[in-house]
Design a protein around this motif. Sequence first.
Motif, short mmCIF file in Angstrom:
data_model
loop_
_atom_site.label_atom_id
_atom_site.label_comp_id
_atom_site.label_asym_id
_atom_site.label_seq_id
_atom_site.Cartn_x
_atom_site.Cartn_y
_atom_site.Cartn_z
N UNK A 294 -4.53 -21.39 43.62
CA UNK A 294 -3.69 -20.23 43.91
C UNK A 294 -2.23 -20.52 43.57
N UNK A 295 -1.80 -21.76 43.82
CA UNK A 295 -0.41 -22.13 43.54
C UNK A 295 -0.11 -22.09 42.04
N UNK A 296 -1.15 -22.26 41.22
CA UNK A 296 -0.96 -22.33 39.77
C UNK A 296 -0.69 -20.96 39.13
N UNK A 297 -1.01 -19.87 39.82
CA UNK A 297 -0.74 -18.55 39.25
C UNK A 297 0.77 -18.35 39.12
N UNK A 298 1.18 -17.68 38.04
CA UNK A 298 2.63 -17.52 37.84
C UNK A 298 3.18 -16.28 38.54
N UNK A 299 2.32 -15.31 38.85
CA UNK A 299 2.81 -14.06 39.45
C UNK A 299 1.75 -13.43 40.34
N UNK A 300 2.11 -13.23 41.61
CA UNK A 300 1.23 -12.54 42.56
C UNK A 300 2.07 -11.45 43.22
N UNK A 301 1.61 -10.21 43.07
CA UNK A 301 2.40 -9.04 43.49
C UNK A 301 1.70 -8.28 44.59
N UNK A 302 2.49 -7.80 45.56
CA UNK A 302 1.97 -6.94 46.62
C UNK A 302 2.68 -5.60 46.56
N UNK A 303 1.92 -4.50 46.71
CA UNK A 303 2.54 -3.19 46.68
C UNK A 303 1.63 -2.12 47.21
N UNK A 304 2.07 -0.88 47.12
CA UNK A 304 1.39 0.34 47.56
C UNK A 304 1.47 0.55 49.06
N UNK A 305 2.01 -0.41 49.78
CA UNK A 305 2.24 -0.29 51.22
C UNK A 305 3.19 -1.41 51.62
N UNK A 306 3.81 -1.24 52.78
CA UNK A 306 4.70 -2.28 53.28
C UNK A 306 3.92 -3.55 53.57
N UNK A 307 4.47 -4.69 53.17
CA UNK A 307 3.82 -5.98 53.40
C UNK A 307 4.28 -6.56 54.74
N UNK A 308 3.38 -6.67 55.72
CA UNK A 308 3.78 -7.25 57.01
C UNK A 308 4.21 -8.70 56.85
N UNK A 309 5.29 -9.06 57.51
CA UNK A 309 5.82 -10.41 57.40
C UNK A 309 4.80 -11.48 57.80
N UNK A 310 3.98 -11.29 58.86
CA UNK A 310 2.99 -12.33 59.20
C UNK A 310 2.02 -12.65 58.05
N UNK A 311 1.60 -11.61 57.32
CA UNK A 311 0.68 -11.84 56.20
C UNK A 311 1.40 -12.57 55.08
N UNK A 312 2.62 -12.16 54.79
CA UNK A 312 3.42 -12.80 53.74
C UNK A 312 3.63 -14.28 54.06
N UNK A 313 3.93 -14.58 55.33
CA UNK A 313 4.18 -15.97 55.74
C UNK A 313 2.91 -16.81 55.69
N UNK A 314 1.79 -16.26 56.13
CA UNK A 314 0.53 -17.01 56.12
C UNK A 314 0.07 -17.28 54.69
N UNK A 315 0.26 -16.30 53.80
CA UNK A 315 -0.13 -16.49 52.40
C UNK A 315 0.74 -17.57 51.76
N UNK A 316 2.02 -17.58 52.10
CA UNK A 316 2.94 -18.60 51.58
C UNK A 316 2.52 -19.99 52.06
N UNK A 317 2.12 -20.09 53.32
CA UNK A 317 1.71 -21.40 53.86
C UNK A 317 0.48 -21.94 53.14
N UNK A 318 -0.44 -21.06 52.82
CA UNK A 318 -1.69 -21.49 52.18
C UNK A 318 -1.48 -21.82 50.71
N UNK A 319 -0.75 -20.96 50.02
CA UNK A 319 -0.72 -21.03 48.55
C UNK A 319 0.60 -21.55 47.97
N UNK A 320 1.65 -21.55 48.77
CA UNK A 320 2.97 -21.89 48.22
C UNK A 320 3.56 -20.72 47.44
N UNK A 321 2.90 -19.55 47.47
CA UNK A 321 3.34 -18.38 46.71
C UNK A 321 4.07 -17.39 47.62
N UNK A 322 5.29 -17.03 47.23
CA UNK A 322 6.01 -15.95 47.90
C UNK A 322 5.68 -14.66 47.18
N UNK A 323 4.94 -13.80 47.83
CA UNK A 323 4.50 -12.56 47.20
C UNK A 323 5.69 -11.73 46.73
#
Length: 533
Positions: A294-323
């Motif tokens: 997951x960390x190797x992807x160059x671009x991961x985008x979130x949209x179409x609705x507001x991204x809750x901060x807890x989900x954004x933070x948990x995804x960052x912890x797992x993948x190193x990716x800031x959506x």
Amino acid sequence: MGASLESIPLLPLFQEAKKYAEQDPNKIAVIDRTKGQSFTYRQLLGDVSATKKWLLEKAGLESTGDLEERRISFLVPNGYDYVTMQWAVWAAGGVCVPLCTTHPVKELLYTIGDSQPSLVVIHPTFEKVEAQLREHVDAIPFVTFEPLSAASEPSNLSLPPFSDSLSVDRRALMIYTSGTTSNPKGCVTTHKNITFQASSLVNAWEYSPSDHLIHVLPLHHIHGIINGLTASFLSGATVEMYPKFDPKTIWERWQDKGSSTMFFAVPTIYSRLVDYFDAHIRGTEQEAAAREGARALRLIVSGSAALPTPIKSRFLEITGQTLLERYGMTEIGMAISCGLDVEKRLDGSVGWPLPGVQVRLADKETGKIIEGVDEDGIIEVKGDNVFLEYWNRPEATAKEFTADGWFKTGDVARRAANGAYYIQGRASVDLIKTGGYKVSALEVERKMLGLDSVQEVAVVGVPDDEWGQRVAAIVKQRPGTAPLNLDDLRRQLKEEMAPYKVPTILRVVDAIERNAMGKVNKKDLLKKYWPDA
């Protein structure tokens, strides 16, 4: 569909595809996971040519060689057949009206009835749905799409001839809105609009021929069509298409490190990815490979609705990716986006206007332009990304534009001192954003009031970390009817509406409070029944 090759107009998208097909005859455009096959840009253009000829024959226009902006509705699953069908309609000079593969028959009938297409094209996958549609549609011919297969020697295929026969100002695409305050409207965009929307993203997000997108989004929606397909093909990327999202499949796919570069999704998908990782991958032998992939992807985008901060933070912890977050809607494509640099992915912000897009804020009551910072205002947008019209609704179209030609989005935002925008929500509480979809509370209320057991109803959006909001119904039950429960309610409504519109929360009450004018204050209802939310 015939072997002879019809000419293809040199629209910008087709011109770029031709360039990539000539540069590398083996360049893959689509990997169709349902078929288990790969299709080159060269084969795609050939299949588009043949399908164009077939469409013209079915529409009785083979002599003119032009659909003349006639609408073509099609129900085709996510994959190569969908791409070919979409491009063939454009190549023939028609307007695409993609039908949602998960909508119930009643919603499909509404779209078909409102758009009045010259043809309804049905993929064999939806044979049962076709039979139900045919019962209610008499005047419009139905035709069956013949599924396509990958060529054994794709590099040996001939490219079709090309011509300058179509203007970019032609109508090209009709996507239906969510029906916030009335019935859904057909939002019409031109080839110029589509090319601008996609090119703006290619510029901002730096798509390239080396990119490989994993595509799991619906294809009756701006996110899946423009961000996913059009921008990718305009830049010569490869799109790997799946019929639907499955967290297990995506995590396994990402473990093939470096084989894909981009992933676009809605917050609900990221919530499910995080939950699956915690339940099935964390602490196992797969964990390191999953994280690294997951960390190797160059671009991961979130949209179409507001991204809750807890989900954004948990995804960052797992993948190193800031959506990366962005803002857009059916009428304008994407308008605002955070930057590729991680430093320009501000928490809670959707970023800055995309290249070529003009954005301003206006006071909701007075219409006065807001020049300062940290003031709430309605987002207004101007540029070649803005749609042409609502189909057959000139008054509704005119109403959504200011006197000086800016589109009024209905969304409220604040602009920070650095120019970044922070979405505050809809001007109206009647729009619920759940799992990346927009749901009209009024539409759900209308459907519920058609049920025998419902006397009065108010539908609201209850904040939720996973879904953004959950659709909740507050109901005064009709006396003398059987007790209403959530399971029975959902079963009845799924025959009327798409599943994501059906309430997941039910409160049965003795009375629904109204003011002297007979109106319900939904903010008060939220505070009363869900004070912690």
